[in-house]
Scaffold this motif. Sequence first.
Motif, mmCIF file in Angstrom:
data_model
loop_
_atom_site.group_PDB
_atom_site.id
_atom_site.type_symbol
_atom_site.label_atom_id
_atom_site.label_comp_id
_atom_site.label_asym_id
_atom_site.label_seq_id
_atom_site.Cartn_x
_atom_site.Cartn_y
_atom_site.Cartn_z
ATOM 1 N N LEU A 164 -7.712 1.646 2.844
ATOM 2 C CA LEU A 164 -8.269 1.600 3.843
ATOM 3 C C LEU A 164 -7.584 0.791 4.952
ATOM 4 O O LEU A 164 -7.705 1.224 6.105
ATOM 5 N N GLY A 165 -6.561 0.360 4.649
ATOM 6 C CA GLY A 165 -5.387 -0.110 5.628
ATOM 7 C C GLY A 165 -4.285 0.971 5.486
ATOM 8 O O GLY A 165 -3.288 0.339 6.263
ATOM 9 N N THR A 166 -4.343 2.071 5.274
ATOM 10 C CA THR A 166 -3.092 2.732 5.267
ATOM 11 C C THR A 166 -3.453 4.216 6.429
ATOM 12 O O THR A 166 -4.552 4.747 6.200
ATOM 13 N N LYS A 167 -2.407 4.326 7.138
ATOM 14 C CA LYS A 167 -2.716 5.675 8.119
ATOM 15 C C LYS A 167 -2.991 6.905 7.199
ATOM 16 O O LYS A 167 -3.640 7.979 7.589
ATOM 17 N N GLU A 168 -2.106 7.129 6.027
ATOM 18 C CA GLU A 168 -2.472 8.347 5.383
ATOM 19 C C GLU A 168 -4.107 8.472 4.986
ATOM 20 O O GLU A 168 -4.421 9.774 4.901
ATOM 21 N N TYR A 169 -4.496 7.313 4.528
ATOM 22 C CA TYR A 169 -5.987 7.499 4.138
ATOM 23 C C TYR A 169 -6.744 8.231 5.424
ATOM 24 O O TYR A 169 -7.474 8.966 5.143
ATOM 25 N N TRP A 170 -6.542 7.489 6.781
ATOM 26 C CA TRP A 170 -7.276 7.880 7.739
ATOM 27 C C TRP A 170 -6.889 9.410 8.272
ATOM 28 O O TRP A 170 -7.730 10.084 8.526
ATOM 29 N N ASP A 171 -5.777 9.781 8.119
ATOM 30 C CA ASP A 171 -5.379 11.115 8.468
ATOM 31 C C ASP A 171 -6.037 12.212 7.587
ATOM 32 O O ASP A 171 -6.426 13.240 8.124
ATOM 33 N N ALA A 172 -6.075 11.895 6.225
ATOM 34 C CA ALA A 172 -6.761 12.649 5.386
ATOM 35 C C ALA A 172 -8.469 12.959 5.696
ATOM 36 O O ALA A 172 -8.994 13.894 5.472
ATOM 37 N N VAL A 173 -8.817 11.624 5.777
ATOM 38 C CA VAL A 173 -10.448 11.492 6.180
ATOM 39 C C VAL A 173 -10.766 12.451 7.272
ATOM 40 O O VAL A 173 -11.595 13.144 7.380
ATOM 41 N N TYR A 174 -9.667 12.294 8.384
ATOM 42 C CA TYR A 174 -10.436 12.823 9.663
ATOM 43 C C TYR A 174 -9.823 14.304 9.588
ATOM 44 O O TYR A 174 -10.615 15.134 10.353
ATOM 45 N N LYS A 175 -8.879 14.846 8.842
ATOM 46 C CA LYS A 175 -8.757 16.376 8.664
ATOM 47 C C LYS A 175 -9.973 16.773 8.025
ATOM 48 O O LYS A 175 -10.414 17.812 8.297
ATOM 49 N N GLN A 176 -10.407 16.290 7.273
ATOM 50 C CA GLN A 176 -11.608 16.812 6.308
ATOM 51 C C GLN A 176 -12.666 16.871 7.168
ATOM 52 O O GLN A 176 -13.698 17.829 7.297
ATOM 53 N N ASP A 177 -13.035 15.814 8.135
ATOM 54 C CA ASP A 177 -14.015 15.645 9.089
ATOM 55 C C ASP A 177 -14.017 16.613 9.869
ATOM 56 O O ASP A 177 -14.927 17.262 10.354
ATOM 57 N N MET A 178 -12.829 17.140 10.466
ATOM 58 C CA MET A 178 -12.530 18.184 11.409
ATOM 59 C C MET A 178 -12.951 19.611 10.849
ATOM 60 O O MET A 178 -13.573 20.366 11.490
ATOM 61 N N THR A 179 -12.774 19.701 9.548
ATOM 62 C CA THR A 179 -13.387 20.933 9.039
ATOM 63 C C THR A 179 -14.797 20.867 8.982
ATOM 64 O O THR A 179 -15.438 22.056 9.044
ATOM 65 N N TYR A 180 -15.316 20.024 8.442
ATOM 66 C CA TYR A 180 -16.869 19.858 8.435
ATOM 67 C C TYR A 180 -17.474 20.085 9.835
ATOM 68 O O TYR A 180 -18.587 20.741 10.154
ATOM 69 N N PHE A 181 -17.037 19.375 10.906
ATOM 70 C CA PHE A 181 -17.282 19.575 12.251
ATOM 71 C C PHE A 181 -17.250 21.178 12.848
ATOM 72 O O PHE A 181 -18.139 21.660 13.488
ATOM 73 N N GLN A 182 -16.018 21.640 12.521
ATOM 74 C CA GLN A 182 -15.803 23.035 12.884
ATOM 75 C C GLN A 182 -16.768 24.028 11.954
ATOM 76 O O GLN A 182 -17.311 25.121 12.599
ATOM 77 N N PRO B 121 -1.497 -2.807 3.381
ATOM 78 C CA PRO B 121 -0.550 -3.159 1.916
ATOM 79 C C PRO B 121 0.354 -3.906 2.313
ATOM 80 O O PRO B 121 1.030 -4.539 1.447
ATOM 81 N N GLU B 122 0.919 -4.151 3.432
ATOM 82 C CA GLU B 122 2.234 -4.646 3.843
ATOM 83 C C GLU B 122 2.152 -5.740 4.938
ATOM 84 O O GLU B 122 1.430 -5.548 6.134
ATOM 85 N N ASP B 123 2.027 -6.973 4.588
ATOM 86 C CA ASP B 123 2.029 -8.075 5.301
ATOM 87 C C ASP B 123 0.705 -8.239 6.401
ATOM 88 O O ASP B 123 1.034 -8.078 7.802
ATOM 89 N N PRO B 124 -0.435 -8.075 5.859
ATOM 90 C CA PRO B 124 -1.675 -7.950 6.773
ATOM 91 C C PRO B 124 -1.823 -9.237 7.627
ATOM 92 O O PRO B 124 -2.226 -9.360 8.715
ATOM 93 N N THR B 125 -1.333 -10.431 7.234
ATOM 94 C CA THR B 125 -1.617 -11.667 7.964
ATOM 95 C C THR B 125 -0.640 -11.575 9.317
ATOM 96 O O THR B 125 -1.118 -11.791 10.267
ATOM 97 N N GLN B 126 0.575 -11.057 9.337
ATOM 98 C CA GLN B 126 1.513 -11.076 10.371
ATOM 99 C C GLN B 126 0.812 -9.668 11.181
ATOM 100 O O GLN B 126 0.751 -9.896 12.391
ATOM 101 N N LYS B 127 0.306 -8.746 10.540
ATOM 102 C CA LYS B 127 -0.244 -7.731 11.248
ATOM 103 C C LYS B 127 -1.745 -8.006 12.195
ATOM 104 O O LYS B 127 -1.753 -7.609 13.265
#
Length: 230
Positions: free
Chosen positions: A20-38, A154-160
């Motif tokens: 849930l802290g990665t861009k790859e996960y959210w890209d995949a989620v919203y690509k799928q959601d776009m398919t559902y929406f269409q 996954p990478e340095d969440p405190t700094q982020k």
Amino acid sequence: PEVTNMADDGADDSFGPSKLGTKEYWDAVYKQDMTYFQDNGDMGEIWFGEDCMARIVRWFRESAQVQTDSSVLDIGCGNGALLVEMAKEGFTSLIGMDYSQPSVDLAVAIAKKENLDITFQRADILNKEDAIFSADKFEVCTDKGTYDAVSLSPEDPTQKRQTYVSHVHRLLKDSGLLVITSCNWTKDELLEHFSSGFSSVDEIKHPTFQFGGKTGTTTTSVVFRKKDNR
């Protein structure tokens, strides 16, 4: 719609890394959601649920601290559901940003279908080089789950997390408001995390539960005001 909870079992000030802290996960989620929406017009998941979103929108509608023409930036807007509801309530200066381009594409499609005037753009709250940081500053920033996702990086969440606080401060006008909703952090933890640049001015109440003689809540919403001496 299904409601996802990003909370972890950890009781300390940090959480283990998560997809849930990665861009790859959210890209995949919203690509799928776009398919559902269409396919069937389903806008996808309402983050933290429709009831939570309704309480946030009600606060905006009833608060004397916000006007319908206040400039509002939704950080990590996802499918744009919160801004869609705010637009239906008469708010007129709404911008959503998300680091996932598929998220932005979906939000744009939903707003177009609803015939609502909302601006969405791809931008990363952790990247000060993005164009959003060169635009006019905002009177209000909202966040419903983005700070949680940053906390699960996954990478340095405190700094982020620290970068997030600093960058939100930069995006706000003097005395601007941050309305942040979290399922990972308690009110006291949020007050501590944002203490250097913000002061708490309000709280949006969510349902509570009792367990082991203590009262708690699965969701916390705090309204912060920007301190101008950061």
